[in-house]
Design an enzyme around this catalytic site. Sequence first.
Site, PDB file in Angstrom:
ATOM      1  N   GLN A 196      62.285  75.027  10.263  1.00 29.08           N
ATOM      2  CA  GLN A 196      62.792  75.933  11.309  1.00 29.08           C
ATOM      3  C   GLN A 196      63.818  76.855  10.665  1.00 29.08           C
ATOM      4  O   GLN A 196      64.652  76.406   9.885  1.00 29.08           O
ATOM      5  CB  GLN A 196      63.431  75.062  12.395  1.00 29.08           C
ATOM      6  CG  GLN A 196      64.759  75.520  12.973  1.00 29.08           C
ATOM      7  CD  GLN A 196      64.572  76.545  14.053  1.00 29.08           C
ATOM      8  OE1 GLN A 196      63.584  76.508  14.795  1.00 29.08           O
ATOM      9  NE2 GLN A 196      65.506  77.479  14.169  1.00 29.08           N
ATOM     10  N   ARG A 198      66.227  80.833  11.193  1.00 23.26           N
ATOM     11  CA  ARG A 198      66.521  82.107  11.855  1.00 23.26           C
ATOM     12  C   ARG A 198      67.131  83.081  10.852  1.00 23.26           C
ATOM     13  O   ARG A 198      67.685  84.108  11.211  1.00 23.26           O
ATOM     14  CB  ARG A 198      67.484  81.914  13.050  1.00 23.26           C
ATOM     15  CG  ARG A 198      68.590  80.917  12.833  1.00 23.26           C
ATOM     16  CD  ARG A 198      69.627  80.974  13.938  1.00 23.26           C
ATOM     17  NE  ARG A 198      70.693  81.858  13.545  1.00 23.26           N
ATOM     18  CZ  ARG A 198      71.811  81.471  12.914  1.00 23.26           C
ATOM     19  NH1 ARG A 198      72.019  80.200  12.626  1.00 23.26           N
ATOM     20  NH2 ARG A 198      72.722  82.352  12.587  1.00 23.26           N
ATOM     21  N   HIS A 202      65.585  82.428   0.745  1.00 18.93           N
ATOM     22  CA  HIS A 202      65.757  82.773  -0.671  1.00 18.93           C
ATOM     23  C   HIS A 202      65.146  81.654  -1.516  1.00 18.93           C
ATOM     24  O   HIS A 202      64.505  80.754  -0.990  1.00 18.93           O
ATOM     25  CB  HIS A 202      67.238  82.994  -0.971  1.00 18.93           C
ATOM     26  CG  HIS A 202      67.847  84.057  -0.110  1.00 18.93           C
ATOM     27  ND1 HIS A 202      67.427  85.370  -0.152  1.00 18.93           N
ATOM     28  CD2 HIS A 202      68.815  84.008   0.851  1.00 18.93           C
ATOM     29  CE1 HIS A 202      68.112  86.077   0.729  1.00 18.93           C
ATOM     30  NE2 HIS A 202      68.954  85.270   1.361  1.00 18.93           N
ATOM     31  N   HIS A 205      65.693  77.944  -0.607  1.00 18.16           N
ATOM     32  CA  HIS A 205      64.923  77.477   0.552  1.00 18.16           C
ATOM     33  C   HIS A 205      63.489  77.148   0.157  1.00 18.16           C
ATOM     34  O   HIS A 205      62.907  76.172   0.614  1.00 18.16           O
ATOM     35  CB  HIS A 205      64.880  78.537   1.651  1.00 18.16           C
ATOM     36  CG  HIS A 205      66.230  78.952   2.149  1.00 18.16           C
ATOM     37  ND1 HIS A 205      66.835  80.095   1.731  1.00 18.16           N
ATOM     38  CD2 HIS A 205      67.069  78.354   3.017  1.00 18.16           C
ATOM     39  CE1 HIS A 205      68.002  80.205   2.326  1.00 18.16           C
ATOM     40  NE2 HIS A 205      68.180  79.163   3.120  1.00 18.16           N
ATOM     41  N   ARG A 291      72.108  70.668   7.326  1.00 19.49           N
ATOM     42  CA  ARG A 291      73.504  70.514   7.689  1.00 19.49           C
ATOM     43  C   ARG A 291      73.747  71.469   8.862  1.00 19.49           C
ATOM     44  O   ARG A 291      73.289  72.608   8.828  1.00 19.49           O
ATOM     45  CB  ARG A 291      74.303  70.981   6.470  1.00 19.49           C
ATOM     46  CG  ARG A 291      75.641  70.385   6.352  1.00 19.49           C
ATOM     47  CD  ARG A 291      76.328  70.886   5.077  1.00 19.49           C
ATOM     48  NE  ARG A 291      77.711  70.460   5.107  1.00 19.49           N
ATOM     49  CZ  ARG A 291      78.648  71.081   5.780  1.00 19.49           C
ATOM     50  NH1 ARG A 291      78.370  72.193   6.432  1.00 19.49           N
ATOM     51  NH2 ARG A 291      79.888  70.616   5.806  1.00 19.49           N
ATOM     52  N   HIS A 293      72.466  71.885  11.842  1.00 17.25           N
ATOM     53  CA  HIS A 293      71.224  72.476  12.368  1.00 17.25           C
ATOM     54  C   HIS A 293      71.491  73.169  13.709  1.00 17.25           C
ATOM     55  O   HIS A 293      72.121  72.604  14.597  1.00 17.25           O
ATOM     56  CB  HIS A 293      70.178  71.362  12.548  1.00 17.25           C
ATOM     57  CG  HIS A 293      68.816  71.856  12.907  1.00 17.25           C
ATOM     58  ND1 HIS A 293      67.824  72.044  11.973  1.00 17.25           N
ATOM     59  CD2 HIS A 293      68.286  72.195  14.097  1.00 17.25           C
ATOM     60  CE1 HIS A 293      66.740  72.487  12.578  1.00 17.25           C
ATOM     61  NE2 HIS A 293      66.991  72.587  13.879  1.00 17.25           N
ATOM     62  N   ARG A 436      77.596 120.905  27.206  1.00 20.56           N
ATOM     63  CA  ARG A 436      77.771 121.279  28.623  1.00 20.56           C
ATOM     64  C   ARG A 436      76.712 122.279  29.075  1.00 20.56           C
ATOM     65  O   ARG A 436      76.388 122.363  30.258  1.00 20.56           O
ATOM     66  CB  ARG A 436      79.169 121.872  28.820  1.00 20.56           C
ATOM     67  CG  ARG A 436      80.264 120.821  28.783  1.00 20.56           C
ATOM     68  CD  ARG A 436      80.584 120.407  30.174  1.00 20.56           C
ATOM     69  NE  ARG A 436      81.531 119.298  30.217  1.00 20.56           N
ATOM     70  CZ  ARG A 436      81.742 118.596  31.320  1.00 20.56           C
ATOM     71  NH1 ARG A 436      81.067 118.867  32.408  1.00 20.56           N
ATOM     72  NH2 ARG A 436      82.596 117.609  31.320  1.00 20.56           N
ATOM     73  N   ARG A 450      83.030 113.525  33.597  1.00 18.31           N
ATOM     74  CA  ARG A 450      83.487 113.588  32.194  1.00 18.31           C
ATOM     75  C   ARG A 450      83.041 112.312  31.468  1.00 18.31           C
ATOM     76  O   ARG A 450      82.561 112.367  30.337  1.00 18.31           O
ATOM     77  CB  ARG A 450      85.004 113.703  32.115  1.00 18.31           C
ATOM     78  CG  ARG A 450      85.563 115.064  32.495  1.00 18.31           C
ATOM     79  CD  ARG A 450      87.068 115.012  32.290  1.00 18.31           C
ATOM     80  NE  ARG A 450      87.797 116.057  32.965  1.00 18.31           N
ATOM     81  CZ  ARG A 450      88.360 117.101  32.342  1.00 18.31           C
ATOM     82  NH1 ARG A 450      88.228 117.260  31.048  1.00 18.31           N
ATOM     83  NH2 ARG A 450      89.048 117.981  33.038  1.00 18.31           N
ATOM     84  N   ILE A 476      86.175 117.182  24.521  1.00 13.67           N
ATOM     85  CA  ILE A 476      87.592 116.848  24.727  1.00 13.67           C
ATOM     86  C   ILE A 476      87.730 115.322  24.737  1.00 13.67           C
ATOM     87  O   ILE A 476      88.607 114.770  24.108  1.00 13.67           O
ATOM     88  CB  ILE A 476      88.114 117.437  26.056  1.00 13.67           C
ATOM     89  CG1 ILE A 476      88.063 118.964  26.004  1.00 13.67           C
ATOM     90  CG2 ILE A 476      89.543 116.967  26.311  1.00 13.67           C
ATOM     91  CD1 ILE A 476      88.574 119.653  27.267  1.00 13.67           C
TER      92      ILE A 476
HETATM   93  S1  PPS Z   1      85.016 116.544  28.578  1.00 14.97           S
HETATM   94  O1  PPS Z   1      86.260 116.266  29.330  1.00 14.97           O
HETATM   95  O2  PPS Z   1      85.053 115.877  27.266  1.00 14.97           O
HETATM   96  O3  PPS Z   1      83.833 116.199  29.354  1.00 14.97           O
HETATM   97  O4  PPS Z   1      85.030 118.113  28.314  1.00 14.97           O
HETATM   98  P1  PPS Z   1      83.993 118.957  27.413  1.00 14.97           P
HETATM   99  O5  PPS Z   1      82.603 118.574  27.747  1.00 14.97           O
HETATM  100  O6  PPS Z   1      84.389 118.831  25.987  1.00 14.97           O
HETATM  101  O7  PPS Z   1      84.169 120.397  27.896  1.00 14.97           O
HETATM  102  C1  PPS Z   1      85.327 121.071  27.608  1.00 14.97           C
HETATM  103  C2  PPS Z   1      85.107 122.577  27.658  1.00 14.97           C
HETATM  104  O8  PPS Z   1      84.878 122.980  28.996  1.00 14.97           O
HETATM  105  C3  PPS Z   1      85.744 124.047  29.381  1.00 14.97           C
HETATM  106  N1  PPS Z   1      86.359 123.606  30.655  1.00 14.97           N
HETATM  107  C4  PPS Z   1      87.274 122.644  30.842  1.00 14.97           C
HETATM  108  N2  PPS Z   1      87.933 121.827  29.984  1.00 14.97           N
HETATM  109  C5  PPS Z   1      88.809 120.955  30.488  1.00 14.97           C
HETATM  110  N3  PPS Z   1      89.061 120.819  31.804  1.00 14.97           N
HETATM  111  C6  PPS Z   1      88.427 121.590  32.703  1.00 14.97           C
HETATM  112  N4  PPS Z   1      88.667 121.449  34.010  1.00 14.97           N
HETATM  113  C7  PPS Z   1      87.495 122.548  32.230  1.00 14.97           C
HETATM  114  N5  PPS Z   1      86.712 123.474  32.826  1.00 14.97           N
HETATM  115  C8  PPS Z   1      86.020 124.101  31.855  1.00 14.97           C
HETATM  116  C9  PPS Z   1      86.687 124.268  28.249  1.00 14.97           C
HETATM  117  O9  PPS Z   1      86.354 125.544  27.731  1.00 14.97           O
HETATM  118  C10 PPS Z   1      86.377 123.230  27.196  1.00 14.97           C
HETATM  119  O10 PPS Z   1      86.032 123.810  25.984  1.00 14.97           O
HETATM  120  P2  PPS Z   1      86.757 123.535  24.577  1.00 14.97           P
HETATM  121  O11 PPS Z   1      85.703 123.825  23.579  1.00 14.97           O
HETATM  122  O12 PPS Z   1      87.190 122.111  24.517  1.00 14.97           O
HETATM  123  O13 PPS Z   1      87.869 124.491  24.559  1.00 14.97           O
END
Ligand code: PPS
Length: 570
Positions: A196, A198, A202, A205, A291, A293, A436, A450, A476
């Site tokens: 037996q 899992r 080598h 064995h 040993r 098992h 996005r 988010r 972000i």
């Molecule tokens: S998150 O929080 O991680 O889902 O955000 P993300 O998908 O990175 O999107 C961020 C970009 O969307 C624009 N944006 C906003 N950001 C923050 N808060 C709000 N309410 C919002 N509305 C629009 C913004 O341009 C971010 O772009 P980046 O490239 O980060 O500057």
Amino acid sequence: MGAFKEPHGGELKELYLPERQADEEKEKARDYPSWDLTPRQLCDLDLLMNGAFSPLEGFLGREDYDAVCSGMRLTSGVLWPIPITLDVSQDFADGIEAGQAIALRDAEGVLIATLEVSDLWTPDRAEEARQVYGTTDDNHPAAAFLLHHSNPVYLGGRIRGVEPPTYYDFKLLRDTPSELRGRFRKLGWRKVVAFQTRNPLHRAHQELTFRAAREAEANLLIQPVVGMTKPGDIDHFTRVRCYEHVLEQYPEQTTALSLLNLAMRMGGPREAMWHAIIRKNYGCTHLIVGRDHAGPGVDSDGNPFYGPYDAQELLREHQDELDITMVPFKNMVYVENKAEYLPDDEVESSDKILTLSGTEFRRRLREGLDIPEWFSYPKVVNELRKAHPPKHEQGFTVFFTGLSGSGKSTVANALMVKLMEDGSRPVTLLDGDVVRKNLSSELTFSKEHRDLNIQRIGYVASEITKNRGIAICAPIAPYASTRRQVRETIGAVGGFVEVFVSTSLEVCESRDRKGLYAKARAGIIKGFTGIDDPYEAPENAEIVIDTAELTPDLAAHRILITLEKLGYIR
Ligand code: PPS
């Protein structure tokens, strides 16, 4: 035929209905309540139906369950160490009564069997863990399963098998007990030693299994578990390819390989008994027991759950009743001056022994270092290297996080170009803005959306990472808990490097490239990160970069240096 005397004085209990009845059962089952089997239940059901769990004829009823938990026997008195139960949700159980039939289906909805429910009860699962595994410690996989993952109600009753679960891999190596018994009969193998495992095999064995078979004047069956093993084990696809290479090392006609779709519990001594019963059902006469098992490792205080020889002792005590002989596993060592493996009790004091610990073996594998041929077969090492490439061949994700306007996209772009110049792996950039527009085009900036956005990015990045590419993410990602989840998911399949672009809110706002901060301050945009929505700064990012102090080129260069230090690029 002596060697094929049926187990427990009874026949193999195959639970499949004859074809016509199976068709009728399929018709009837359309009106039955339907339960979707979990992966573990599907393994159990497969082995119940094919007779590997003989003499069981279904999931245990309450009295048998109590008897197995407390005394390792069915109410009939037959030894049976592990409770085989069907756990279902309270919601499902609420619609069921004893005497009723239910349909058991696989994840795709295919009817596998029906169950004539004889018993329905709410077990004390902590007590089950204590009685069967001797612990409720979370480090024990079976105890943790019972306490945290199993469903609260058990259904017991007879199984009517409709069709075996479908497995698309290694079909020729999957056997039912009657198929394997038939093969042994045809080959004239009257005595068969089962091994037996899992883990990958080598040279040690191969030596110990072959020696065990020779000493018992028997043939050898390598029967590895491919159902469910210990979390963190090497995947069965890789292992089976390794076993096929090891099989070539045995003299022809001596050894067979067959896969066992067992869901292991890591139950130590009781599990060893279970393995013996199963092997007996498969027509074997001996089982090699090593040993510790089926050992579950150590508990939360660092102590082993079972003594190293508990499994051997328990099985030795019951082997006559089970009608299968326990063969203790010999510790084989490589004796350099004799260029052969010997059991450690046959080594002379003048002999030079070579050893390579499991930890050292894994380190060498991870780092692409030499693995000597006395330790393993080059073909096996090659398979393992393919499955576990060194870091510079693994996939990884660079996950940027930081405020809007912090410079994430610019640095991420620079990094992407530099990695493409390096050319070691394909690179994908999942920039916040771009995601996005595509993947998350319907999402808002609410907390839920988010999180969903980051989970989607994490999912795509984990697929890229798993397939050994490079994913660069630049959202972000303001919430720490969501970032943690993504780190866990990706970390399980490759590298994860978090880059915190720490450029301050003042600097981001003063840049205000898209004019969004002004709109947020004016209240035109609501819930803007850093203004009226939180940004939780990472505390353990691998790299922190402030673009007020570093050009994008230098920032990307710093990340490359860190990736090199971590071993992801050379
Ligand atoms: S998150 O929080 O991680 O889902 O955000 P993300 O998908 O990175 O999107 C961020 C970009 O969307 C624009 N944006 C906003 N950001 C923050 N808060 C709000 N309410 C919002 N509305 C629009 C913004 O341009 C971010 O772009 P980046 O490239 O980060 O500057």
